[in-house]
Write a protein that holds these residues in place. Structure first.
Motif: not given
Length: 434
Positions: A48-49, A124-127, A243-245, A248-251
């Motif tokens: 997502m990110v 994940f952290l790379l994104t 906005c959609v992605g 994933g960034f937050n949750v």
């Protein structure tokens, strides 16, 4: 399907009932390792990110002039590739002390967690790390040279960003312990208002100043000359993808299934809406302000999304959206700094506000979950801003002096698409027209 015990790090037991038929009443029991759930959960978050980078690309492509659209798209995806290599070989180790120079049998259980969790954690952290050059790209677009900018990307993602990231999210150098000892709590930045966004926005300020304004942006008398965006639908599409992605960034910044919280989702939603509505009013219906206002709200809520009350999240978003509009106009019109997409107020300003706001709206007095103090949030935010401001001027200043960072006047007039990539956004149409 009934879960017979809470989710834990060891295992989940699932009892599947087959209904009232006597042949199936005994049920079937399965035992599953939760590490697999966590790997899948974080992979979806990373994807997502990753998709958010398409949002960065289209937001920029829609805002720049037609002659620079190809360059915007190529730089964003190329910066992601360079960021991946820089973060894999250097940055992740700088931040977390973990490297991947080991056999696969060991990689699958780094940190004592099975299923290769730390490898997808890296993804994940790379994104997040790759968002730094993507943010900066929006400020320096239309006049930056390709390869010098690539050099800056590698330095920032390998060294500068992970230096501060490790201080906050890994407790490096005893910084968080020092904050807790002196101000009653560690710095709280759940999903990166400061670690990612304020860092990216403040780094961009040095880059934009070192580059100077686009030709024709400011007249000899100091008046601001309008440079119109090329494609409002592209701009809007970029905002929607981001906005959609962002959910994933937050949750999914929880890092595992057990830690996920619906509070983060609703807070992100309300902050986004607060930001876009405030920007709608403050920006007098301007579509650029509206679509970026939503992003300002999301930037600001990252830090405290897991601890503030939903009404507090709405207020945080409103302040961020209105603040973005005022900040954009101040920087462009008063300071005469040509930050094309307004990334300094959007990410730098809203990100810093989010870091401080978590210390206000996260307090139990305002319905928050607590565990934060205003001073710890203020000092932690100012530390990140100071590191980014200094690094931005130093990194881009050195590259400017050594190899130069700006396109020639002729190339800028021609446009980065033809000057760098030898093709326009609509090559077939251009051939017909000529």
């Amino acid at each position: 399907m009934v879960c017979t015990e809470p989710l834990g790090k060891s295992a989940v037991y699932l009892l599947i009932s087959k209904g009232n038929n006597s042949h199936y009443n005994q049920g079937v029991e399965f035992k599953m390792n939760t590490a697999g759930f966590d790997v899948f959960f974080l992979t979806m978050g990373a994807a997502m990110v990753l998709a958010m980078h398409a949002g960065f690309a289209f937001l920029e492509a829609g805002t720049v002039r037609k002659k620079n659209q190809v360059n915007a798209l190529v730089r964003v995806i190329t910066d992601f590739g360079l960021s991946t290599v820089a973060y894999f070989f250097i940055g992740f180790a700088v931040a977390y002390g973990i490297n991947f120079f080991a056999p696969v049998s060991q990689l699958n259980s780094i940190g004592g967690i099975s299923n290769g969790y730390e490898m997808v954690h890296f993804f994940f952290l790379l994104t997040f790390a790759a968002a730094i050059p993507a943010i900066i790209s929006g400020g320096i677009t239309e006049r930056v040279r390709f390869w010098p900018n690539a050099m800056a990307t590698v330095v920032l993602v390998a060294l500068i960003y992970p230096f501060y990231e490790g201080m906050i999210w890994n407790g490096n150098f005893g910084y968080q312990a020092w904050l807790e000892a002196n101000f009653g709590a560690a710095f709280h930045d759940f999903a990166g208002s400061v670690v990612v966004h304020a860092m990216g926005g403040c780094l961009a300020l040095g880059a934009v100043v070192m580059l100077g304004a686009r030709k024709g942006r400011y007249g000899r008398d100091g008046r601001v000359q309008a440079i119109l965006p090329s494609n409002i639908p592209f701009l809007a599409l970029g905002s929607w993808i981001l906005c959609v992605g962002w959910f994933g960034f937050n949750v999914m910044s929880a890092g595992n299934v057990e830690g996920v919280s619906g509070l983060v989702a609703i807070n992100s939603l309300l902050a986004m809406v607060g930001g876009l509505l405030a920007a709608l009013v403050a920006g007098k219906n301007d579509p650029g302000f509206v679509h970026n206002g939503a992003l300002a709200g999301l930037v600001a809520i990252c830090a405290g999304s897991d601890i503030v009350h939903p009404i507090g999240a709405l207020v945080i978003g409103v302040v961020a959206g209105a603040g973005f509009v005022m900040g954009f106009e101040f920087i462009q019109n008063k300071l005469k700094v040509d930050d094309v997409l307004g990334v300094v107020p959007l990410h730098g300003g809203a990100g810093a506000w989010g870091g401080v706001a978590a210390g206000v709206f996260g307090s139990t007095a305002l319905g928050g979950a607590g565990g934060v103090t205003f001073m710890a949030q203020l000092v932690g935010t100012l530390t990140g801003v100071a590191i980014a401001l200094a690094a931005g001027f130093v990194v881009y200043g050195v590259i400017k002096k050594v190899v130069g960072i700006r396109l020639s006047e002729e190339d800028e007039y021609m446009g980065a698409d033809l000057a760098i990539h030898n093709i326009s956004a609509n090559p077939e149409q251009d051939m017909v027209n000529h």
